[in-house]
Write a protein that holds these residues in place. Structure first.
Motif: not given
Length: 317
Positions: A26-34, A167-178, A198-202
């Protein structure tokens, strides 16, 4: 920089193999989809990262060194199974849990006021948790998860129970955190959210990692050289202009236009399709059909399960 690395992680529960040599970076500053179907091993993997359980085999690294018990202070975990003290007041409980994460009462109060206001639940500060709707309780747990600004955030099905607006509110906050530097592991069954966030998935299935990569690259890899073409209607059959090896997978009409979907052989491309059709009609649009993450998920898991069910043994009567 790699914030978190897991190498050959295995875990056995009695006769059940939960994880079989799973490796992730998992790269720093990324969103990784598991990702993975129910029972694939995702939750076991997340619990191992949080050191709730230990792996039987394999190594875990965090910020360039071996993961140690005190690293849990740098991890925020929102589990799929929600749990707040129902009889406690919302604000009182949030302050208590924030202080457990190392914040002073004054700093915790300051941060909580910001987040409660941002999520429009400040008016519920002095109400008991049991008076909150499921969605509002989940907002509180989300806030508690991120309040200490950890290096790594792990969200397990964070949108469960939310209406589309929240859901959209939470998505925005997740992207802001990233964007503010957080690294996020995001586990969900919602493939549309994976594509958005997500930037990357497994993809884990039957305890094994069966797919891993950048989201855009994964989608391109699974493309089938299929194109949708929109053109003026005309008398005749489009098949008469195309080679037999070119497969027409769909036809429809959109107002005055015909819309045809064509799968080309691997050695042909969109220019070949245009060259054959332009002498006979006016082309309005040509788009490559890239499979969605949902399509890829179903395809890969179905193939994996089919391979797993293959047996050379003769069934007993």
């Amino acid at each position: 920089m790699d914030l978190f690395t897991a190498t050959d992680i295995s875990k056995q529960f009695s006769a059940h193999k939960a994880l079989d040599k799973v490796s992730l970076t998992v790269k720093e500053g990324s969103i990784f989809g598991l990702l993975g179907p129910n029972g694939a091993g995702k939750t076991t993997f997340i619990r191992i990262i949080n050191q709730i359980i230990a792996p039987d085999e394999g190594t875990l690294q965090f910020m360039g060194r071996k993961l140690i018990p005190t690293d849990v202070d740098q991890i925020g975990y929102l589990p799929e199974e929600r749990g707040l003290y129902k009889k406690m007041k919302v604000g009182e409980q949030a302050l208590y849990l924030a202080q457990l994460k190392g914040l002073s009462r004054a700093e915790a109060h300051k941060r909580l006021l910001y987040w409660f206001s941002n999520f429009e639940i400040l008016g519920w500060w002095n109400r008991k948790v049991e008076e909150l709707s499921k969605g509002m309780q989940q907002k509180v747990q989300f806030i508690i998860t991120i309040i200490h600004q950890p290096k790594l955030l792990i969200f397990d099905e964070p949108f469960s129970g939310f209406d589309p607006i929240n859901v959209n509110l939470l998505k925005e906050e997740i992207l802001n955190l990233r964007n503010q530097g957080s690294t996020i592991i995001f586990s969900t069954h919602n493939m549309a959210s994976v594509e958005e966030l997500c930037d990357h998935i497994a993809l884990i299935d039957q305890a094994k990692k069966i797919l891993d990569g950048n989201v855009k690259e994964v989608k391109k890899t699974f493309a089938t050289n299929t194109f949708e073409i929109r053109f003026n209607n005309f008398t005749g059959d489009i098949r008469s202009f195309l080679p037999e090896a070119w497969e027409i997978t769909g036809e429809e009409r959109d107002e005055d236009l015909r819309v045809t979907t064509v799968r080309l052989p691997s050695d042909c491309g969109p220019n070949d399709l245009l060259r054959l059709l332009i002498p006979h009609t006016t082309i309005h649009a040509l788009n490559e059909i890239i499979p969605s993450m949902n399509d890829i998920f179903i395809r890969v898991v179905t193939q994996q399960e089919g391979a797993g069910n293959t047996s050379t043994e003769t069934p007993s009567a």
